[in-house]
Design an enzyme around this catalytic site. Structure first.
Site, PDB file in Angstrom:
ATOM      1  N   ILE A 185      33.335  93.822  90.063  1.00  0.00           N
ATOM      2  CA  ILE A 185      34.157  93.463  88.904  1.00  0.00           C
ATOM      3  C   ILE A 185      35.524  93.185  89.514  1.00  0.00           C
ATOM      4  O   ILE A 185      36.234  94.106  89.895  1.00  0.00           O
ATOM      5  CB  ILE A 185      34.200  94.583  87.847  1.00  0.00           C
ATOM      6  CG1 ILE A 185      32.797  94.857  87.294  1.00  0.00           C
ATOM      7  CG2 ILE A 185      35.157  94.190  86.712  1.00  0.00           C
ATOM      8  CD1 ILE A 185      32.727  95.997  86.283  1.00  0.00           C
ATOM      9  N   PRO A 186      35.882  91.920  89.675  1.00  0.00           N
ATOM     10  CA  PRO A 186      36.960  91.509  90.584  1.00  0.00           C
ATOM     11  C   PRO A 186      38.393  91.732  90.091  1.00  0.00           C
ATOM     12  O   PRO A 186      39.150  90.791  89.866  1.00  0.00           O
ATOM     13  CB  PRO A 186      36.671  90.026  90.795  1.00  0.00           C
ATOM     14  CG  PRO A 186      36.049  89.590  89.512  1.00  0.00           C
ATOM     15  CD  PRO A 186      35.225  90.765  89.058  1.00  0.00           C
ATOM     16  N   CYS A 187      38.794  92.990  89.993  1.00  0.00           N
ATOM     17  CA  CYS A 187      40.160  93.301  89.582  1.00  0.00           C
ATOM     18  C   CYS A 187      41.177  92.858  90.631  1.00  0.00           C
ATOM     19  O   CYS A 187      42.356  92.675  90.310  1.00  0.00           O
ATOM     20  CB  CYS A 187      40.302  94.790  89.275  1.00  0.00           C
ATOM     21  SG  CYS A 187      39.728  95.882  90.580  1.00  0.00           S
ATOM     22  N   HIS A 188      40.730  92.634  91.861  1.00  0.00           N
ATOM     23  CA  HIS A 188      41.645  92.174  92.914  1.00  0.00           C
ATOM     24  C   HIS A 188      42.134  90.748  92.660  1.00  0.00           C
ATOM     25  O   HIS A 188      43.106  90.311  93.268  1.00  0.00           O
ATOM     26  CB  HIS A 188      40.973  92.266  94.292  1.00  0.00           C
ATOM     27  CG  HIS A 188      39.728  91.453  94.424  1.00  0.00           C
ATOM     28  ND1 HIS A 188      38.507  91.892  93.952  1.00  0.00           N
ATOM     29  CD2 HIS A 188      39.513  90.224  94.952  1.00  0.00           C
ATOM     30  CE1 HIS A 188      37.593  90.970  94.203  1.00  0.00           C
ATOM     31  NE2 HIS A 188      38.174  89.951  94.803  1.00  0.00           N
TER      32      HIS A 188
END
Length: 170
Positions: free
Chosen positions: A131-134
């Site tokens: 889950i690409p919070c970056h």
């Protein structure tokens, strides 16, 4: 819940599963690391094998899709709604907290939504990388707020070929 380890080029991650779904992926020592997790075992479950393969492909510059894995992050309805938005950010692209807030407000039929509230949910994402919070940046495109540290965030974005602002600051 069971846990297993994954050795990445960026450090050791703890994977957690429950009922055959991935519920967590945390870099050891990151901010918001869970206080209580079972001791990591051999990680023989299918979701661990699938997650390891997914991460191996990701770190080999492939573009695995989050939908390949059964994900079940735990959080409030608001947080899960924000995490669903994160899953829509394409590989190698970035958005700002404000853009996420505006999109969430639009979907909810509201005039506005707090970027800080959205940022809080982004920061507490329990399944990092997948889950690409970056891929979420500050208002001016700067690197801000990553539970694994800004160096890790920069390295993930560089791995994806994302344009990382040269004026970043902590």
């Amino acid at each position: 819940m069971t846990a297993a380890l994954y050795e990445s080029p960026l450090g050791t991650y703890v994977m957690a599963e429950e009922d055959g779904a991935l519920v967590g992926l945390w870099l050891i020592g990151q901010k918001y690391f869970p206080k209580e997790l079972p001791l990591p075992g051999p990680g023989e479950g299918d979701i661990f094998a699938l997650t390891r393969r997914w991460l191996d492909r990701y770190f080999a510059w492939e573009r695995p899709e989050p939908g390949e894995l059964k994900l079940a992050p735990k959080g409030s309805d608001f947080a899960r709604e924000v995490w669903e938005l994160l899953l829509e950010i394409p590989y190698g692209e970035t958005v700002t907290y404000g853009q996420l807030a505006r999109e969430l407000a639009k979907r909810r039929g509201l005039e506005h939504m707090s970027a800080q509230a959205v940022g809080g949910a982004v920061g507490h994402n329990p399944i990092s990388i997948i889950i690409p919070c970056h891929r979420v940046l500050g208002a001016k495109g700067q690197l801000t707020g990553y539970a694994g540290g800004l160096d890790i965030k920069r390295r993930l974005l560089e791995l994806e070929g994302a344009n990382v602002n040269s004026q970043d600051h902590p």
